[in-house]
Design a protein around this motif. Structure first.
Motif, PDB file in Angstrom:
ATOM      1  N   GLY A 108     -10.824 -50.238 -17.972  1.00 14.73           N
ATOM      2  CA  GLY A 108     -11.374 -48.840 -17.089  1.00 14.73           C
ATOM      3  C   GLY A 108     -10.101 -48.311 -16.709  1.00 14.73           C
ATOM      4  N   ASN A 109     -10.238 -47.076 -15.784  1.00 14.15           N
ATOM      5  CA  ASN A 109      -9.466 -46.187 -15.594  1.00 14.15           C
ATOM      6  C   ASN A 109      -8.941 -46.003 -14.173  1.00 14.15           C
ATOM      7  OD1 ASN A 109      -8.802 -45.373 -18.265  1.00 14.15           O
ATOM      8  ND2 ASN A 109     -10.467 -43.703 -18.049  1.00 14.15           N
ATOM      9  N   ASN A 132     -11.928 -42.480 -22.027  1.00 15.60           N
ATOM     10  CA  ASN A 132     -11.494 -41.101 -21.986  1.00 15.60           C
ATOM     11  C   ASN A 132     -10.381 -40.638 -22.389  1.00 15.60           C
ATOM     12  OD1 ASN A 132     -14.129 -39.916 -21.173  1.00 15.60           O
ATOM     13  ND2 ASN A 132     -14.103 -41.089 -19.307  1.00 15.60           N
ATOM     14  N   ASN A 153     -15.276 -38.260 -23.202  1.00 17.61           N
ATOM     15  CA  ASN A 153     -16.195 -37.514 -22.919  1.00 17.61           C
ATOM     16  C   ASN A 153     -15.749 -35.951 -23.163  1.00 17.61           C
ATOM     17  OD1 ASN A 153     -17.697 -39.449 -21.646  1.00 17.61           O
ATOM     18  ND2 ASN A 153     -17.158 -38.977 -19.571  1.00 17.61           N
ATOM     19  N   SER A 241     -22.093 -45.870 -16.377  1.00 12.45           N
ATOM     20  CA  SER A 241     -20.710 -45.267 -16.379  1.00 12.45           C
ATOM     21  C   SER A 241     -20.222 -45.725 -17.837  1.00 12.45           C
ATOM     22  CB  SER A 241     -19.839 -45.784 -15.239  1.00 12.45           C
ATOM     23  OG  SER A 241     -19.301 -47.180 -15.736  1.00 12.45           O
ATOM     24  N   THR A 242     -19.171 -45.041 -18.333  1.00 13.69           N
ATOM     25  CA  THR A 242     -18.711 -45.281 -19.732  1.00 13.69           C
ATOM     26  C   THR A 242     -18.316 -46.624 -19.677  1.00 13.69           C
ATOM     27  OG1 THR A 242     -17.907 -42.986 -19.728  1.00 13.69           O
ATOM     28  CG2 THR A 242     -16.702 -44.772 -21.379  1.00 13.69           C
ATOM     29  N   GLY A 243     -17.503 -47.104 -18.399  1.00 16.93           N
ATOM     30  CA  GLY A 243     -17.087 -48.661 -18.509  1.00 16.93           C
ATOM     31  C   GLY A 243     -18.153 -49.539 -18.500  1.00 16.93           C
ATOM     32  N   PHE A 262     -11.171 -51.831 -13.540  1.00 17.70           N
ATOM     33  CA  PHE A 262     -12.543 -51.397 -12.732  1.00 17.70           C
ATOM     34  C   PHE A 262     -12.333 -51.740 -11.173  1.00 17.70           C
ATOM     35  CE2 PHE A 262     -15.790 -51.216 -16.202  1.00 17.70           C
ATOM     36  CZ  PHE A 262     -15.056 -51.430 -17.261  1.00 17.70           C
ATOM     37  N   TRP A 263     -12.368 -50.830 -10.593  1.00 18.66           N
ATOM     38  CA  TRP A 263     -12.313 -50.863  -9.049  1.00 18.66           C
ATOM     39  C   TRP A 263     -12.583 -49.602  -8.620  1.00 18.66           C
ATOM     40  CZ3 TRP A 263     -12.015 -55.009  -5.983  1.00 18.66           C
ATOM     41  CH2 TRP A 263     -11.866 -54.789  -4.476  1.00 18.66           C
ATOM     42  N   PRO A 264     -14.118 -49.315  -8.397  1.00 13.21           N
ATOM     43  CA  PRO A 264     -14.293 -48.120  -7.771  1.00 13.21           C
ATOM     44  C   PRO A 264     -14.340 -47.476  -6.434  1.00 13.21           C
ATOM     45  CG  PRO A 264     -16.270 -49.192  -8.466  1.00 13.21           C
ATOM     46  CD  PRO A 264     -15.083 -50.031  -8.853  1.00 13.21           C
ATOM     47  N   TYR A 276      -8.060 -43.210  -7.878  1.00 10.09           N
ATOM     48  CA  TYR A 276      -9.497 -43.048  -8.728  1.00 10.09           C
ATOM     49  C   TYR A 276      -8.900 -43.535 -10.089  1.00 10.09           C
ATOM     50  CZ  TYR A 276     -13.520 -42.187 -11.012  1.00 10.09           C
ATOM     51  OH  TYR A 276     -14.738 -42.358 -11.707  1.00 10.09           O
ATOM     52  N   HIS A 277      -7.880 -42.604 -10.775  1.00  7.15           N
ATOM     53  CA  HIS A 277      -7.535 -42.708 -12.002  1.00  7.15           C
ATOM     54  C   HIS A 277      -5.947 -43.512 -11.900  1.00  7.15           C
ATOM     55  CE1 HIS A 277     -10.242 -39.983 -14.270  1.00  7.15           C
ATOM     56  NE2 HIS A 277     -10.680 -40.962 -14.211  1.00  7.15           N
ATOM     57  N   ARG A 285     -15.275 -39.666  -6.884  1.00  3.86           N
ATOM     58  CA  ARG A 285     -16.441 -38.767  -6.880  1.00  3.86           C
ATOM     59  C   ARG A 285     -17.841 -39.341  -6.726  1.00  3.86           C
ATOM     60  NH1 ARG A 285     -15.760 -36.347 -12.628  1.00  3.86           N
ATOM     61  NH2 ARG A 285     -15.367 -38.515 -13.010  1.00  3.86           N
ATOM     62  N   TYR A 286     -17.886 -40.608  -6.938  1.00  2.33           N
ATOM     63  CA  TYR A 286     -19.087 -41.612  -7.126  1.00  2.33           C
ATOM     64  C   TYR A 286     -19.639 -42.217  -6.046  1.00  2.33           C
ATOM     65  CZ  TYR A 286     -17.976 -40.351 -11.926  1.00  2.33           C
ATOM     66  OH  TYR A 286     -17.823 -39.473 -13.151  1.00  2.33           O
ATOM     67  N   HIS A 293     -23.573 -41.690 -11.264  1.00  2.16           N
ATOM     68  CA  HIS A 293     -23.301 -42.972 -11.195  1.00  2.16           C
ATOM     69  C   HIS A 293     -23.359 -43.716 -10.149  1.00  2.16           C
ATOM     70  CE1 HIS A 293     -21.950 -42.168 -15.296  1.00  2.16           C
ATOM     71  NE2 HIS A 293     -20.804 -41.583 -14.950  1.00  2.16           N
TER      72      HIS A 293
END
Ligand code: CTP
Length: 319
Positions: A108-109, A132, A153, A241-243, A262-264, A276-277, A285-286, A293
């Protein structure tokens, strides 16, 4: 029900998330983690009731003819024409046909990867999935460079490649794709209207530069099937989500799935800020209910699966 209440409290506000960050739902230890092979097989079997990733990972040439008109998966009122270029880039057979791996990484990003020193470990897996078109070279020590499968995407063209306005944006993009060699480039082109011209430009660049990358375009049923699987298992996501999509697909091909990035959440368990990234300044954003998502809920679910030995989630340093 309890599951749903928890997910609401998780998505409502980042404050609540940080307050909850100390709670056990986020805690997982990698020491002593062991794969639970019978659970892995059971999950694979259950997911197969909803989708077959080998098939649904991409439509194939025989699915369409140039000029066919299809409805967008998440916006059925709008339509898309299958262009000549798009048709010529559809694979003849699934790019994942008969491919099986002992260990896979799904990357993940999240900024949680920065200073993780996970690069070597990620690259040591037999198959590495990334999301992505995230940059790797400048971050190799933390994220590695191996990319066997990478998603894109259509919005990435705008976000990371200046909407291809300048020749240099296009060159940067072609260079990024040429580094992928014959990896799979997975483009969700049929989800919603809006990105079609970006997809066309990408397709045209791939053809013009004779890039070796193996393009794939997810089947029209994939996203609903993945959502159906998680909903049936009482994980009330809106849109995966993509992940999460990549984890769900990987269960078909991989005996051991390792997740990184992975850590939103905007802070780590010690209260330190997390981007975030790992590679840009995009903001979180989530958290609002308006977002498509529910990444915190997804994370909680992946964490449960880690604790049961179905997958391994790394959010700390790799040593
Ligand atoms: N991710 C995460 N925590 C973050 C950022 C990303 O867990 N802080 C995971 C999510 O599963 C996400 C995946 O990494 O889908 C890839 O990240 P990204 O490219 O940022 O996905 P988005 O474009 O934000 O969302 P999506 O493609 O899923 O719509």
């Amino acid at each position: 029900d309890g599951e749903l209440c928890l997910s609401r409290s998780l998505v409502n506000s980042s404050d609540k998330i940080i307050r909850k960050a100390g709670s056990s739902i986020f805690q997982h230890s990698v020491e002593g983690w062991k794969i639970n092979s019978s659970l892995v097989l059971e999950i694979r079997k259950n997911i197969l009731r909803f989708l077959d990733a080998e098939r649904d990972v991409s439509v194939v040439k025989s699915s369409f003819k140039p000029g066919d008109v299809i409805h967008y998966v998440l916006d059925r009122r709008r339509t898309l024409n299958i262009s000549q270029d798009l048709h010529s880039l559809l694979p003849e057979v699934s790019p994942m046909k008969n491919r099986r791996f002992k260990t896979c990484a799904v990357v993940g990003n999240s900024g949680i990867l920065l200073d993780s020193e996970c690069g070597k470990e990620i690259d040591s897996h037999n198959f590495v999935i990334r999301c992505n078109l995230a940059p790797v070279v400048e971050f190799a020590a933390d994220v590695g460079t191996k990319s066997d499968f990478i998603t894109m995407n259509p919005s990435v063209v705008q976000r990371a490649f200046g909407g291809f306005r300048n020749e240099s944006d296009r060159e940067k993009f072609v260079h990024r794709l040429s580094m992928l060699n014959d990896s799979v480039l997975w483009i969700p082109a049929f989800m919603v209207k809006g990105g079609e011209k970006h997809v066309e430009w990408v397709n045209a660049l791939i053809l013009k530069n004779k890039l070796k990358v193996r393009t794939a375009y997810p089947s029209l049923r994939l996203i609903h099937a993945v959502r159906g699987y998680w909903l049936t298992n009482k994980v009330p996501i809106k849109r995966p989500s993509t992940g999460l999509l990549m984890y769900t697909l990987a269960t078909r091909f991989c005996d051991e799935i390792h997740l990184y990035g992975f850590w939103p959440f905007p802070k780590d368990l010690n209260g330190k800020a997390v981007k975030y990234h790992y590679y840009d300044d995009l903001k979180y954003r989530y958290f609002s209910n308006a977002s498509p998502h529910r990444m915190p809920l997804e994370f909680k679910t992946l964490n449960v699966l880690h604790n049961r030995g179905a997958l391994k989630l790394t959010t700390g340093k790799c040593i």
